[in-house]
Design a protein around this motif. Structure first.
Motif, PDB file in Angstrom:
ATOM      1  N   GLY A 123      -5.793  -0.577  -2.189  1.00 53.34           N
ATOM      2  CA  GLY A 123      -6.298   0.063  -0.988  1.00 53.34           C
ATOM      3  C   GLY A 123      -7.562  -0.570  -0.483  1.00 53.34           C
ATOM      4  O   GLY A 123      -8.405   0.074   0.144  1.00 53.34           O
ATOM      5  N   ALA A 125      -6.001   3.763  -5.259  1.00 55.92           N
ATOM      6  CA  ALA A 125      -7.065   3.611  -4.265  1.00 55.92           C
ATOM      7  C   ALA A 125      -7.975   4.828  -4.254  1.00 55.92           C
ATOM      8  O   ALA A 125      -9.201   4.713  -4.138  1.00 55.92           O
ATOM      9  CB  ALA A 125      -6.458   3.384  -2.885  1.00 55.92           C
ATOM     10  N   THR A 181       0.841  -1.190   0.000  1.00 56.82           N
ATOM     11  CA  THR A 181       0.000   0.000   0.000  1.00 56.82           C
ATOM     12  C   THR A 181       0.879   1.244   0.000  1.00 56.82           C
ATOM     13  O   THR A 181       1.582   1.509   0.976  1.00 56.82           O
ATOM     14  CB  THR A 181      -0.907   0.031   1.240  1.00 56.82           C
ATOM     15  OG1 THR A 181      -1.684  -1.172   1.286  1.00 56.82           O
ATOM     16  CG2 THR A 181      -1.835   1.236   1.191  1.00 56.82           C
TER      17      THR A 181
END
Length: 303
Positions: free
Chosen positions: A298, A29, A22
């Motif tokens: 995400g 995301a 991430t």
């Protein structure tokens, strides 16, 4: 001897994969959160994928697969397409490999990766053997020796300036006599454009096959996850000389945008075997496709 189990992901491993994948600033995301309908703005998603280092070829293929697929939202369709692109990375004979040859350019983390692999194998109850075959740099031999002492793993050392194949020959002979497995070989850093060094790498693989014909050999290319698309050119050159079986992505905890794994898989057909999640001995975990994709998008794992 069954070796595959030391490569299997635990739930903690998968959580760490998602965390390091991430990005701190995650354009993909952010875009996907805005589109909850099945038909998002595909151009925006394409731009976000490119910004995440997925690369043009992989991005084009992923967008096309997502548009052709089904799902309740744009995120679900991109997620399904990404998982399909990555495929099943661990269903071949390399789950049982008992000789692991690490290759790559300078500075990508080959030596520390070798030590982390040994630590994981030892933690699973195996008897790994480390081989310091980077005879071009005495410091690399010293480093692996120190890491071996720290992890309680025996190290066979090449002679500085000597033939790395000789050290590998000695190590494989020792492994046969004392039942070491896996044998993890750290080689010198080399550029894929240096033909002499690449020829030497091909020679090393031939030596392994000749000295230990019954052992299964896996050649892993170690790539710096922060290098982005530059890693693809490296992989192509190494694959031609050494026959790469898989990829180790390091430094994903150091600001990498993460999408390069999709590019490697799509453009080179090479599976990601391991990813580096930090500097500790335990910070190398098996690649987990679902956790990786969910980190990149995400999304919580399994969504």
């Amino acid at each position: 001897m069954k070796l595959a189990f030391w490569r299997k992901s635990s739930s903690d491993d998968e959580k760490r994969v998602a965390e390091v994948t991430t990005p701190a600033a995650n354009p993909l995301a952010a875009v996907l959160r805005r589109f909850t309908t099945p038909e998002p703005d595909w151009r925006e998603i394409e731009e976000a994928l490119l910004a995440s280092d997925v690369g043009l070829v992989a991005t084009t293929a992923l967008i096309q697969a997502a548009r052709d697929g089904e799902g309740a939202s744009g995120r679900a369709r991109v997620r399904a397409a990404a998982l399909q692109l990555l495929g099943d990375d661990l269903t071949d004979q390399h789950g049982e490999a008992d000789v692991v040859l690490l290759v790559g350019v300078n500075g990508v983390g080959k030596t520390t990766t070798a030590a982390k692999l040994a630590a994981r194998a030892k933690g699973a109850g195996l008897s790994p053997l480390l081989v310091a075959a980077d005879t071009f740099r005495a410091a690399a031999i010293d480093q692996l020796r120190a890491l071996g002492v720290r992890e309680g793993v025996e190290v066979v050392e090449g002679r500085p300036g000597g033939d790395p194949a000789a050290a590998i020959h000695d190590a494989l002979t020792l492994a046969a006599a004392r039942d070491f497995a896996p044998v993890i070989i750290d080689t010198a850093g080399r550029m894929q454009t240096r033909s002499g060094l690449m020829d030497e790498l091909a020679k090393i693989r031939r030596v392994v096959t000749k000295v230990a014909p019954t052992r299964t050999v896996e050649v892993l290319l170690v790539l710096d996850g922060t290098a982005g698309q530059n890693g693809l050119a490296q992989a192509r050159g190494f694959d031609a000389s050494a026959g790469i079986d898989g990829i180790v992505l390091t430094k994903l905890d150091s600001g990498a945008r993460g999408g390069v794994a999709l590019a490697v898989r799509r453009e080179l057909g090479l599976p990601i075997r391991w990813i580096g999640t930090g500097e500790r001995a335990t910070d190398l975990v098996p690649f987990a496709a679902e956790a990786y994709v969910d980190g990149l998008l995400g999304a919580p794992t399994g969504s």
